[in-house]
Write an enzyme that holds these catalytic residues in place. Structure first.
Site, short mmCIF file in Angstrom:
data_model
loop_
_atom_site.label_atom_id
_atom_site.label_comp_id
_atom_site.label_asym_id
_atom_site.label_seq_id
_atom_site.Cartn_x
_atom_site.Cartn_y
_atom_site.Cartn_z
CG HIS A 17 -4.05 0.70 -8.56
ND1 HIS A 17 -5.38 0.62 -8.27
CD2 HIS A 17 -3.51 1.63 -7.73
CE1 HIS A 17 -5.65 1.48 -7.31
NE2 HIS A 17 -4.53 2.10 -6.96
CG ASP A 72 3.04 4.62 -3.95
OD1 ASP A 72 2.91 5.67 -3.33
OD2 ASP A 72 2.32 3.62 -3.77
CG HIS A 124 -2.06 0.88 1.28
ND1 HIS A 124 -2.41 1.71 0.26
CD2 HIS A 124 -2.94 1.17 2.29
CE1 HIS A 124 -3.45 2.46 0.61
NE2 HIS A 124 -3.78 2.15 1.85
N1 COA Z 1 5.31 -6.71 -9.99
C1 COA Z 1 5.29 -7.96 -10.47
N2 COA Z 1 4.16 -8.68 -10.60
C2 COA Z 1 3.02 -8.10 -10.21
C3 COA Z 1 2.97 -6.79 -9.70
C4 COA Z 1 4.18 -6.10 -9.59
N3 COA Z 1 4.21 -4.85 -9.11
N4 COA Z 1 1.69 -6.46 -9.40
C5 COA Z 1 0.96 -7.54 -9.72
N5 COA Z 1 1.76 -8.52 -10.20
C6 COA Z 1 1.35 -9.84 -10.64
C7 COA Z 1 1.32 -10.79 -9.47
O1 COA Z 1 2.54 -11.42 -9.22
C8 COA Z 1 0.25 -11.76 -9.91
O2 COA Z 1 0.82 -12.65 -10.85
P1 COA Z 1 0.48 -14.21 -10.80
O3 COA Z 1 -1.01 -14.27 -11.03
O4 COA Z 1 1.32 -14.78 -11.90
O5 COA Z 1 0.87 -14.66 -9.43
C9 COA Z 1 -0.74 -10.86 -10.66
O6 COA Z 1 0.01 -9.75 -11.12
C10 COA Z 1 -1.89 -10.39 -9.81
O7 COA Z 1 -1.37 -9.87 -8.58
P2 COA Z 1 -2.26 -9.62 -7.28
O8 COA Z 1 -1.35 -9.36 -6.13
O9 COA Z 1 -3.30 -10.67 -7.12
O10 COA Z 1 -3.03 -8.32 -7.72
P3 COA Z 1 -3.61 -7.26 -6.75
O11 COA Z 1 -4.73 -6.63 -7.45
O12 COA Z 1 -3.91 -7.84 -5.43
O13 COA Z 1 -2.34 -6.30 -6.60
C11 COA Z 1 -1.00 -4.57 -5.90
C12 COA Z 1 -2.36 -4.97 -6.49
C13 COA Z 1 -0.91 -3.05 -5.89
C14 COA Z 1 -0.93 -5.11 -4.46
C15 COA Z 1 0.15 -5.18 -6.73
O14 COA Z 1 0.05 -4.70 -8.06
C16 COA Z 1 1.51 -4.92 -6.13
O15 COA Z 1 1.96 -5.66 -5.27
N6 COA Z 1 2.22 -3.85 -6.60
C17 COA Z 1 3.50 -3.47 -6.05
C18 COA Z 1 3.30 -2.65 -4.78
C19 COA Z 1 2.78 -1.28 -5.07
O16 COA Z 1 3.26 -0.59 -5.95
N7 COA Z 1 1.80 -0.86 -4.25
C20 COA Z 1 1.20 0.46 -4.36
C21 COA Z 1 -0.22 0.33 -4.77
S1 COA Z 1 -0.96 1.90 -5.09
#
Ligand code: COA
Length: 393
Positions: free
Chosen positions: A266, A317, A227
């Site tokens: 996201h 971010d 987050h």
């Molecule tokens: N880098 C690499 N892979 C990513 C990724 C990232 N930043 N974000 C998502 N993915 C991939 C996951 O590994 C997953 O792949 P898989 O299905 O092969 O395992 C897929 O995309 C779905 O990820 P998931 O965590 O289920 O999606 P989500 O909707 O829950 O994730 C976030 C949203 C923001 C948590 C995620 O994109 C993330 O961890 N981003 C990095 C942290 C970040 O920048 N946070 C700020 C958010 S505003």
């Protein structure tokens, strides 16, 4: 025996796709990558308003007129200094503490001293919310200076909110472009629907607990790298890459190790975060003022590779991390700065939740053992052979 006839409930892991309530504070439209606060497009607010006006908008539903804005600013300026109790507390905290933990502790203490703490009516929330908005920046700056062995700098009533923050952290106010870029970042971070920390604040409020409890819990949720903690993590990533030529080999390795690339992806936006272009544009202004494009060059190269290989786009971010770095803030202050801003959104949601409250309580699909008798002490399996596991560290 399991009840085979009972249908397994549909589980929405991570609550994805679940609509938990209505809100009139902000709207995220993933299809058009747009974000509005109370109907106003956020890029437009970022270009033509200051953060104080946006905080007022989020709390009251409309932008303030001149008289309201002036009164709000004066009240904010008057509320900036810390009470002796809070100032003493900050002095007594471990210097190596993460500033997010310091802000969380400070908000708890502010709640203790607040006569309105248990009341969630609109007038009390105005008063308590303004105090939080005014004092959290003072807390962040004071702790940062103390941990460096410097004396805290008192807030300056003649300075606006963003300029005053630079003053309290560095003892000087930078070029107006940099102050404006900072204020724009606060506007962009102020509110974003039912994100994890905001929803946390609403859950706490739904139990009829106080504002400071809700904000303390929201800060804890925001600290996580999935987050708010991502802006700090973005800068670590860019520094680890070091130069544009390293982007491809670094990403090859990171993806092979199945690492999450911070600042990308996201939950709601599929094809790009609506706030990124504005933040990137202002970040580039900061880079120009500091005569240092290196971080944005690395960021641009990483963004292109991520789009081509993973179809993942940057979130807010990603451009804000290098902007805060170039402004001179240490990396562990990035997420506390996010708090300074998101407080406005959290408080708006606490107001909205309190005004039409119903306890938030989900269900869970149980997947544990079937009902079974309690075995006698000697019949129980050891968890592990390691008897030292409970020894104090
Ligand atoms: N880098 C690499 N892979 C990513 C990724 C990232 N930043 N974000 C998502 N993915 C991939 C996951 O590994 C997953 O792949 P898989 O299905 O092969 O395992 C897929 O995309 C779905 O990820 P998931 O965590 O289920 O999606 P989500 O909707 O829950 O994730 C976030 C949203 C923001 C948590 C995620 O994109 C993330 O961890 N981003 C990095 C942290 C970040 O920048 N946070 C700020 C958010 S505003």
């Amino acid at each position: 025996m399991a009840d085979e006839t009972r249908q397994a409930p549909e589980v929405h892991k991570g609550l994805e796709g679940v609509v938990a309530d209505v809100t009139s504070i902000s709207q995220v439209v993933p299809e058009t990558c747009s974000l509005t606060y109370r109907g106003h497009p956020v890029p437009e607010l970022a270009e033509s308003c200051e953060f104080d006006e946006v905080a007022w908008l989020l709390w009251h539903g409309d932008l303030p007129g001149r008289a309201d804005l002036e009164a709000f600013r004066q009240a904010e300026v008057a509320a900036r200094p810390l009470s002796p109790i809070l100032a003493r507390l900050i002095r007594s905290l471990p210097r190596q503490a993460h500033p997010m933990d310091v802000v969380r502790a400070a908000v708890s203490v502010l709640g203790m001293g607040h006569p309105d703490a248990p009341r969630n009516d609109s007038e009390s929330l105005d008063h308590q919310g303004l105090q939080l908005l005014a004092q959290v920046p003072t807390v962040i700056a004071a702790f940062h200076r103390l941990r460096q062995g410097q004396r805290p700098i008192a807030p300056r009533p003649d300075l606006g909110r963003s300029a005053n923050f630079f003053w309290m952290v560095f003892g000087e106010v930078p070029d107006p472009t940099i102050v404006r870029a900072f204020d724009v970042s606060l506007i962009l971070y102020a509110e974003h629907g039912f994100n994890a920390s905001t929803f946390t604040a609403r859950v706490v409020t739904s139990t009829m607990a106080d504002l400071h409890g809700a904000v303390t819990a929201a800060i804890a949720a925001l600290k996580g790298p999935l987050h708010g903690g991502a802006n700090e993590a973005v800068m670590r990533t860019l520094a680890e890459i070091g130069e544009v030529a390293n982007v491809r080999p670094w990403l090859d390795r990171a993806l092979a190790e199945r690492r999450r690339i911070m600042g990308f992806g996201h939950r709601v936006y599929g094809s790009g975060d609506s706030r990124v272009p504005t933040m990137r544009r202002w970040g580039l202004q900061v880079a120009k003022a500091r005569r240092d494009r290196r971080w944005y060059d690395i960021a641009d190269a990483l963004e292109a590779e991520m789009a081509a290989r993973k179809h993942l786009h940057p979130n807010l971010d990603f451009p804000s991390g290098p902007a805060y770095h170039l402004m001179g803030f240490p990396w562990d202050l990035f997420t506390p700065i996010f708090v300074m801003s998101r407080l406005a959104g959290w408080i708006a949601h606490v107001r909205e939740q309190a005004a039409a409250n119903r306890l938030i309580r989900h269900l869970a699909a149980y997947v544990g053992p079937e009902p079974r008798p309690v075995p006698a002490l000697d019949m129980r399996r050891p968890l592990s052979d390691d008897t030292t596991r409970w020894a104090p560290p």
